[in-house]
Motif scaffolding. Sequence first.
Motif: not given
Lengths: 149, 120, 551
Positions: C312-316, C321-325, C402-408, C440-446
């Motif tokens: 989690v620390i090494l791979h942003s 993906w962890v945060r959303s999925n 591996a799309t990290g967008n669950i609930g977003l 599409s920007d993952p940060e904006r989605q978050r």
Amino acid sequence: MVLIRNGVELGHVSGELPDLETYLAGNEGDSVLLSPDVDLETLKPRLSGLALIEVSFPSFTDGRGFSVAKQLRRLGYEGELIATGPLIPDQYLCAVQCGFDAVKIEQECYVRQSEGEWNEALHAFDLFYQRGYVRQNPVSRNITEARYE
Amino acid sequence: MSTLKHKGKGPQALTANGLRTGPVVYLSADYTWNTAFENAMLTEDPLVIARMSEAGDRDEEENLIVGPYFIDVDAETHLPARYRERFRAQGPSYDPGKPTYAELLMKDGAQVIGQQREGN
Amino acid sequence: MYRYDEFDHTFVRARSQQFKRQVERRLDGSLSEEQFRPLRLMNGLYLQLHAYMLRVAIPYGTFSGKQMRQLAMIADKYDRGYGHFTTRQNIQYNWPDLVDVPAILEDLADVEMHAIQTSGNCIRNTTSDPWAGAAIDEIEDPRPIAELIRQWSSLHPEFTYLPRKFKIAITGASNDRAAIRAHDIGLQIVQNDAGENGLQVYVGGGLGRTPIIGNVLREFISRHELLPYLEAIMRVYNRYGRRDNKYKARIKILVQETGLEKFRDEVEAEYAQLEPLDIAVPQEELNRIADYFSAPDYDDVSSSDEGYDKAVILHSDFAGWVRSNLSEHKISGYTIVNISLKPLKGAPGDISADQMRVVADLAQEYSFDEIRATHEQNLVLANVKKSDVYALYQKLVVAELATGNIGLISDIICCPGMDYCALATARSIPVGQAISERFSDPERQRVIGEMKIKISGCINACGHHHIGHIGILGLEKAGVETYQVKLGGDATSTAEVGKVTGKGFSFDELIDAIERMIDLYLRERDTGERFLDTYRRIGMEPFKGVLYGTD
């Protein structure tokens, strides 16, 4: 109309049964034709005098008659019960399991779907998941009960 | 008499789905059913439309096709006039990695259902 | 998960054989199309805009790796190499030939699957919580009861020609992830004062033209008596549900027109005449089914895992993906992995045969060989050890899963729309794609946070637009696609039907309109507020302002 019982064609039948109003108005007769929206409460006091009931199906996709049959049997009716209308063989089992003894269909339906198909339909399944819908001839089994035999 | 109706606004084509395999088909000039809209017979002639109508009824009764109906065709573009019918003719509008109708037609060629008949 | 015994096998084979004969009889003309249509629908077979479509049942959304592999095989052999997961936890194939369907049903039966009652005016697939058995907020795993209902409702002799389709959903958790109040019957597992678990019964919910949130019909029914009680509801509906107008034929209209109290009286009167003990389910049968759903053999692992924490620390990308999925699991050291089927530029719910096989492998390797389909058109591996998550993630990346967008905002529910559906009035998939692309920007989605966008391509509301935080309904106005917007819908335990903002938007205007609403929300929100919360607090007017320029 063609009458089919136990998967066998029993020939043409004609003559209409009296409707519920006529039956209730008179003091004789032992047969009645019920529409699927019948209020069975009105029939209850006179049910024991009946030997033949037909339940009409306005179209084959209108399944009210199945529940009417089920309710009639629950009320203790033991006479002949016939489903009348444009039913197709694929519904025959439903009819029998809900308590019908026979089906009565138009000649023109029977041209497309003849005895062989009605007979085949009757034997398509001999196991069912539902309790309380077991059929006597041919004998079918309820799966839950069969599991613990 | 045919149960097929048409509103008769401009050129007409007759469409249906094939019974056995399901594709969208159009009646072509040789009275077979063709999966490519470009092979559809387009006409405004009431006599031809009547014959098409009979063909639709007959082939439905003979279990070749399902649910025939007439569609309006734009006289200039020669494409189906209605938006829904354009989708039906062209296939799904999105294609992430999937073949489009046009590509499938190119690959497999247009399919033909039924036997050729005289147009009269 | 449930496994067929000899009776289930015999039953499903007999059904497949019956359908094979029905197809033969259709092809030789013994069955007219009018007669065949309801029969094929009851076996999940539609004739859609372009072709036949076969919908395969995934009972309550639970299936195995072996079953997924068979679904992949069917996609390759009989279709175009992909399938589409639906909002009712089923999977559908868009291009099968009618003449192949009997063979497909045989292939399904080989792996204990079928297409029974995935359409038609009968009791449909019972849906449930995709996190069943793993969720921390669960009173009891709802799937044994869902399986009981599956069996009871299969080819029911009395309830197969109903006025209209009939959908049942069940949840065993306090947070409703099965949208039970948007169903004809919703079942919530609850505990009574005596400490026994049973069911709270909701009735008359539904979407479609007339969205209604279901109401409580009965506070508590024991599981033994559930089937007799359902039978009573079904009988009242079958006899008195409207048959004169298909748009008024659902049970919600019967309940509304009869009145909830009177409807309840009728059901109770019918129920009183049954002899529940004759038709109730014996305890040994309840136990037999429940045993199939007993908890898997979890390893005793610690709640944190060093490798996982390090990754989690090494791979942003992994961290995002962890945060959303990932979702919290009831067993420490385990997690629920949600696999998004909403990639950028994809069609929501679509999955290729190759991807199906990857998911099957991952389920077998990491999650006790079990997969879940969700009503939000995603997949779930419900029992994954935290120490396995990074390895699993890397395999998902390779498979483009591996799309990290669950609930977003880009995790959109979307019906097939005009691209596939014969009933649709507008496209919906391209709308979903355009929204995903804009955000599409993952940060904006978050930053935007939890957001449920739901899109239907017609008034029948298969895309659940009534219960989206933002709901979009595609209509045709004078040959042009127009999109109506709804706000404030909610599918959870605080269920609510959204309200229309005003006049619709063209395809091109719509995406800008949505962006203006999102920007408003970001300006107005209080700390911790989701879009839905802000909307509920500030109301419709400010949103109308940015949509129509009235402020």
